[in-house]
Scaffold this motif. Structure first.
Motif, PDB file in Angstrom:
ATOM      1  N   ILE A  45      30.755   2.333 -45.736  1.00 54.42           N
ATOM      2  CA  ILE A  45      31.741   2.296 -46.806  1.00 54.42           C
ATOM      3  C   ILE A  45      32.849   3.296 -46.507  1.00 54.42           C
ATOM      4  O   ILE A  45      32.579   4.437 -46.125  1.00 54.42           O
ATOM      5  N   LEU A  46      34.085   2.856 -46.679  1.00 49.76           N
ATOM      6  CA  LEU A  46      35.243   3.745 -46.567  1.00 49.76           C
ATOM      7  C   LEU A  46      36.000   3.670 -47.889  1.00 49.76           C
ATOM      8  O   LEU A  46      36.463   2.591 -48.284  1.00 49.76           O
ATOM      9  N   ALA A  47      36.101   4.788 -48.587  1.00 47.06           N
ATOM     10  CA  ALA A  47      36.767   4.840 -49.892  1.00 47.06           C
ATOM     11  C   ALA A  47      38.125   5.512 -49.759  1.00 47.06           C
ATOM     12  O   ALA A  47      38.233   6.587 -49.165  1.00 47.06           O
TER      13      ALA A  47
ATOM     14  N   ASP B 245      40.688  13.501 -55.844  1.00 54.83           N
ATOM     15  CA  ASP B 245      40.002  13.375 -57.146  1.00 54.83           C
ATOM     16  C   ASP B 245      39.999  11.950 -57.683  1.00 54.83           C
ATOM     17  O   ASP B 245      39.209  11.628 -58.574  1.00 54.83           O
ATOM     18  N   ASP B 246      40.848  11.043 -57.163  1.00 54.58           N
ATOM     19  CA  ASP B 246      40.796   9.642 -57.601  1.00 54.58           C
ATOM     20  C   ASP B 246      39.403   9.056 -57.369  1.00 54.58           C
ATOM     21  O   ASP B 246      38.843   8.378 -58.246  1.00 54.58           O
TER      22      ASP B 246
ATOM     23  N   GLY C  93      32.645   8.015 -57.742  1.00 59.58           N
ATOM     24  CA  GLY C  93      31.831   9.089 -57.189  1.00 59.58           C
ATOM     25  C   GLY C  93      30.339   8.831 -57.257  1.00 59.58           C
ATOM     26  O   GLY C  93      29.599   9.129 -56.311  1.00 59.58           O
ATOM     27  N   ALA C  94      29.870   8.260 -58.366  1.00 55.29           N
ATOM     28  CA  ALA C  94      28.439   8.009 -58.508  1.00 55.29           C
ATOM     29  C   ALA C  94      27.983   6.881 -57.580  1.00 55.29           C
ATOM     30  O   ALA C  94      26.881   6.926 -57.028  1.00 55.29           O
TER      31      ALA C  94
ATOM     32  N   LYS D 296      28.265  12.994 -59.644  1.00 53.82           N
ATOM     33  CA  LYS D 296      29.644  12.564 -59.916  1.00 53.82           C
ATOM     34  C   LYS D 296      30.395  13.631 -60.712  1.00 53.82           C
ATOM     35  O   LYS D 296      31.503  14.040 -60.333  1.00 53.82           O
ATOM     36  N   VAL D 297      29.782  14.094 -61.795  1.00 56.85           N
ATOM     37  CA  VAL D 297      30.433  15.089 -62.650  1.00 56.85           C
ATOM     38  C   VAL D 297      30.670  16.382 -61.872  1.00 56.85           C
ATOM     39  O   VAL D 297      31.744  16.994 -61.965  1.00 56.85           O
ATOM     40  N   ALA D 298      29.687  16.791 -61.076  1.00 56.18           N
ATOM     41  CA  ALA D 298      29.850  18.014 -60.279  1.00 56.18           C
ATOM     42  C   ALA D 298      31.003  17.872 -59.288  1.00 56.18           C
ATOM     43  O   ALA D 298      31.776  18.813 -59.077  1.00 56.18           O
ATOM     44  N   SER D 299      31.135  16.690 -58.694  1.00 61.34           N
ATOM     45  CA  SER D 299      32.223  16.476 -57.732  1.00 61.34           C
ATOM     46  C   SER D 299      33.575  16.474 -58.428  1.00 61.34           C
ATOM     47  O   SER D 299      34.574  16.962 -57.879  1.00 61.34           O
TER      48      SER D 299
END
Length: 240
Positions: A5-7, A13-14, A20-21, A174-177
Motif C-alpha cells: 500500500i502506498l498512501a 497529517d492528511d 491512519g487506522a 490512529k489518535v496517537a499519530s
C-alpha cells in the motif's frame, strides 16, 4: 522497495486523520506500507514546515510504516500538470504498490481534491509503456506500473463512502499519530491562532466520526473510502 500500500496526502497529517487506522491495521497484518506527502504544509497557520517535518516522522513511527517521503511540492500552489505527474509516476514505479490511497475527491481545502486528481492521473499514466522515467541514479529506465486499485479517503466533508473498513482495535494508534502533530491540533495552552482544525471538537471528531461509521456497519470503529471503479467480490458471502 515493493510496497503493498502506498498512501498519498497533500499535507502531512492528511493520512493520519483519514486512513491512519487502516494503515496501522495492515501493518499489523504484515503488509508493507509507505506514505508520500506532496507538500510540507508550509502555508499552515500554526507551526512551521520544520515542525511538520518532525511531527510527520514521529507519526510515521507510531503507525509503523516502512517509508515516508515528502515531494516538497508547493503548498497551495502545486498543479496537476505534466511536471508534477512525472514526479509521482517515478514514485509509483519505484514502489510498485498494489493499492494506492489518496485524498478526498471533494473537500474544503483546495489542495485535497487537487491532490486526489493528481495522484489518480499519475496512477493511470504510470501504466503507459511509452512514458519513460528514471528514478534517482538508476542506470536503466523504470518499468510501467499501475496499481490494482485507487481508493480515496474522506476528509472534512462527510462524503458517502463506497467501501467501509473495520478498524476496531486500531483507533489508539490512529489518535496517537494524529496527536503527534502537536502544533496543529487542540492545545488549551497554545498561543497560536485558532484554525478550523485546532478546536477540541475537531480533535474529538477523529474518534466520533469513526465510531459513527462503525455503528453503521455493526462494529466499533471504521474508516470510509470512495472508489474509482466497482468493487468486485467472488461471492456475496464475502460481504459483511
Amino acid at each position: 522497495m515493493k510496497l503493498d500500500i502506498l498512501a498519498f496526502g497533500s499535507h502531512p497529517d492528511d493520512i493520519e486523520l483519514s486512513c491512519g487506522a487502516t494503515l496501522a491495521k495492515e501493518v499489523s497484518k504484515g503488509k508493507k506500507v509507505g506514505i508520500i506527502d506532496l507538500t510540507r504544509g508550509e502555508l499552515g497557520t500554526r507551526g512551521t514546515a520544520e515542525t511538520r517535518d518532525e511531527e510527520a516522522t514521529n507519526a510515521a513511527n507510531i503507525l509503523g510504516v516502512n517509508s515516508r517521503i515528502n515531494m516538497q511540492f508547493a503548498d497551495g500552489f502545486f498543479q496537476n500538470d505534466k511536471a508534477h505527474q512525472l514526479e509521482l509516476i517515478k514514485m509509483i514505479r519505484y514502489y510498485q504498490p498494489e493499492i494506492i490511497i489518496c485524498n478526498a475527491v471533494d473537500d474544503r481545502h483546495i489542495d485535497h481534491p487537487k491532490g486526489s486528481q493528481l495522484v489518480s492521473d499519475a496512477c493511470f499514466l504510470s501504466g503507459l509503456k511509452k512514458i519513460e522515467t528514471i528514478y534517482k541514479d538508476e542506470s536503466n529506465g523504470q518499468e510501467p506500473w499501475r496499481p490494482k486499485a485507487v481508493y480515496h479517503y474522506i476528509q472534512w466533508k462527510d462524503l458517502t463512502p463506497d467501501v467501509v473498513v473495520d478498524v476496531s482495535g486500531y483507533m489508539d494508534k490512529k489518535v496517537a499519530s494524529v496527536l503527534a502533530y502537536k502544533t496543529q491540533f487542540f492545545d488549551p495552552n497554545s498561543k497560536e491562532p485558532e484554525t478550523p482544525i485546532s478546536s477540541k471538537n475537531f480533535t474529538d471528531s477523529v474518534v466520533y466520526r469513526a465510531r459513527n461509521l462503525g455503528r453503521l456497519i455493526g462494529v466499533e470503529h471504521a474508516e470510509g473510502y470512495t472508489v474509482e471503479r466497482y468493487v468486485a467480490v467472488d461471492s456475496l458471502f464475502d460481504l459483511k
